[in-house]
Design an enzyme around this catalytic site. Structure first.
Site, short mmCIF file in Angstrom:
data_model
loop_
_atom_site.label_atom_id
_atom_site.label_comp_id
_atom_site.label_asym_id
_atom_site.label_seq_id
_atom_site.Cartn_x
_atom_site.Cartn_y
_atom_site.Cartn_z
N PHE A 108 42.04 41.47 44.20
CA PHE A 108 41.46 40.24 44.36
C PHE A 108 41.63 39.61 45.44
O PHE A 108 43.12 39.44 46.00
CB PHE A 108 42.00 39.31 43.20
CG PHE A 108 41.77 38.10 42.87
CD1 PHE A 108 40.41 37.79 42.27
CD2 PHE A 108 41.95 36.74 43.62
CE1 PHE A 108 39.74 36.61 42.04
CE2 PHE A 108 41.25 35.46 43.71
CZ PHE A 108 40.29 35.58 42.71
N VAL A 109 40.58 39.24 46.24
CA VAL A 109 40.85 38.84 47.64
C VAL A 109 40.66 37.42 48.00
O VAL A 109 39.65 36.91 47.13
CB VAL A 109 40.01 39.51 48.63
CG1 VAL A 109 40.63 41.29 48.67
CG2 VAL A 109 38.51 39.63 48.51
N ASP A 139 31.24 42.03 42.63
CA ASP A 139 32.49 42.55 41.99
C ASP A 139 31.52 43.43 40.86
O ASP A 139 31.36 44.38 40.92
CB ASP A 139 33.28 41.25 41.47
CG ASP A 139 34.38 41.72 40.54
OD1 ASP A 139 35.54 42.05 41.24
OD2 ASP A 139 34.45 42.10 39.78
N LYS A 157 32.79 45.32 45.72
CA LYS A 157 34.05 46.42 45.16
C LYS A 157 33.13 47.25 44.39
O LYS A 157 33.01 47.23 43.17
CB LYS A 157 34.71 45.36 44.38
CG LYS A 157 35.44 44.24 44.91
CD LYS A 157 36.42 43.70 44.12
CE LYS A 157 36.95 42.44 44.24
NZ LYS A 157 37.54 41.66 42.98
N LYS A 211 30.91 28.33 46.17
CA LYS A 211 31.28 27.82 47.42
C LYS A 211 31.75 29.16 48.54
O LYS A 211 31.69 28.86 49.37
CB LYS A 211 32.50 26.99 47.33
CG LYS A 211 32.22 25.71 46.17
CD LYS A 211 33.72 24.97 46.31
CE LYS A 211 33.58 23.97 45.06
NZ LYS A 211 34.82 23.26 44.94
N ASP A 260 38.36 31.85 47.43
CA ASP A 260 39.38 30.96 46.99
C ASP A 260 40.22 31.86 45.90
O ASP A 260 39.96 32.80 45.36
CB ASP A 260 39.05 29.67 46.47
CG ASP A 260 38.38 30.16 45.11
OD1 ASP A 260 37.43 30.83 45.02
OD2 ASP A 260 38.48 29.25 44.06
P1 5GP Z 1 30.59 39.39 39.59
O1 5GP Z 1 29.73 38.81 38.65
O2 5GP Z 1 29.83 40.26 40.57
O3 5GP Z 1 31.47 40.00 38.79
O4 5GP Z 1 31.47 38.34 40.30
C1 5GP Z 1 30.97 37.55 41.44
C2 5GP Z 1 31.72 36.46 41.77
O5 5GP Z 1 33.14 36.62 41.14
C3 5GP Z 1 31.68 36.29 43.12
O6 5GP Z 1 30.57 35.50 43.65
C4 5GP Z 1 33.17 35.32 43.34
O7 5GP Z 1 32.90 34.03 43.19
C5 5GP Z 1 34.15 35.82 41.97
N1 5GP Z 1 35.07 37.07 42.56
C6 5GP Z 1 34.93 38.34 42.30
N2 5GP Z 1 35.85 39.04 43.00
C7 5GP Z 1 36.65 38.25 43.84
C8 5GP Z 1 37.69 38.27 44.71
O8 5GP Z 1 38.17 39.13 44.68
N3 5GP Z 1 38.10 36.99 44.82
C9 5GP Z 1 37.61 35.94 44.83
N4 5GP Z 1 38.08 34.75 45.38
N5 5GP Z 1 36.32 35.84 43.92
C10 5GP Z 1 35.89 36.97 43.45
#
Ligand code: 5GP
Length: 176
Positions: free
Chosen positions: A153-154, A104, A132, A44, A160
Site C-alpha cells: 500500500f503506497v 491495483d 501492481k 483525487k 493518500d
Molecule cells: P482497483 O480497482 O484497481 O483495485 O483500485 C484502484 C484504486 O484504489 C486506485 O485508483 C486508488 O484510489 C486505490 N488504491 C489501490 N492501491 C492503492 C495504494 O497502494 N495506495 C493508495 N493510496 N491507493 C490505492
C-alpha cells in the site's frame, strides 16, 4: 530530506518520478502527433501526476476530471464503482486518455473503460503512473505505465492514506 515517520521504504524517488513522467509525456506526444487529446484525470490521486505529465505533452490538450469511489473495504476494491463527479462535456469523437494514479485489482479501471467507451470516443487509452501486476483480478489494457510496483500500500505524489500524505514528493510504502 527527512522521511516521514509513517513511511517505510521509498519505492520511487522523486528524481525517478520526474524522469519517467517526462518520458511518458514524450511518448504520448509522439503517438498523438497532430491529434488533440482530452486528458481525463481520475480524482483525487492522479492530480500530481496529471499536472506534471501535461507539462510534457506537446499536442493540443484539454483536461477534464472524474471522481469515483469503489465499494469495498478500505484496501480492497469490489469493482462496484460509484461516480462522484462526472465529466463536464461529452467525449464522443474525442481522443481520450484516462490518467490514473494506481491500478491495483484493475476493477475500477475496467469499469471506467466500459463507462467511457460507451460514450463513443474516437479512441480511449490509459496512462497509469503505478500498477501492481501481482494484484490484477482483470488484465487491464494500459498503454502507458510509469512503474510496476510490488503488492504494497503506497502513499505520496498524490496518493493518500485516509486523505493524508498526498504531499510527499516520492512514492513510499506505509509502515506496517
Ligand atoms: P482497483 O480497482 O484497481 O483495485 O483500485 C484502484 C484504486 O484504489 C486506485 O485508483 C486508488 O484510489 C486505490 N488504491 C489501490 N492501491 C492503492 C495504494 O497502494 N495506495 C493508495 N493510496 N491507493 C490505492
Amino acid at each position: 530530506m527527512t522521511v516521514h515517520p509513517e513511511i517505510g521504504e521509498i519505492l520511487v524517488q522523486s528524481d525517478d518520478l520526474r524522469h519517467r513522467v517526462r518520458e511518458l509525456g514524450r511518448q504520448i506526444s509522439d503517438d498523438y502527433e497532430g491529434r488533440p487529446i482530452l486528458l481525463v484525470g481520475v480524482l483525487k490521486g492522479a492530480f500530481f501526476f496529471l499536472a506534471d505529465l501535461m507539462r510534457h505533452i506537446e499536442p493540443d490538450c484539454e483536461v477534464d476530471f472524474m471522481a469515483v469511489s469503489s465499494y469495498g473495504s478500505s484496501t480492497e476494491s469490489s469493482g462496484v464503482v460509484r461516480i462522484l463527479k462526472d465529466l463536464e462535456a461529452p467525449i464522443e469523437g474525442r481522443d481520450v486518455l484516462i490518467v490514473e494514479d494506481i491500478v491495483d485489482s484493475g476493477l475500477t479501471l475496467s469499469y471506467l473503460m466500459k463507462n467511457l467507451g460507451a460514450r463513443e470516443p474516437a479512441s480511449l487509452e490509459v496512462c497509469a503512473l503505478l500498477t501492481k501486476p501481482a494484484r490484477f483480478k482483470v488484465e487491464p489494457d494500459i498503454k502507458y505505465v510509469g512503474f510496476e510496483i510490488a503488492d504494497r500500500f503506497v502513499v505520496g505524489y498524490g496518493l493518500d492514506h485516509n486523505q493524508r500524505l498526498r504531499n510527499l514528493p516520492y512514492v513510499a510504502a506505509l509502515k506496517q
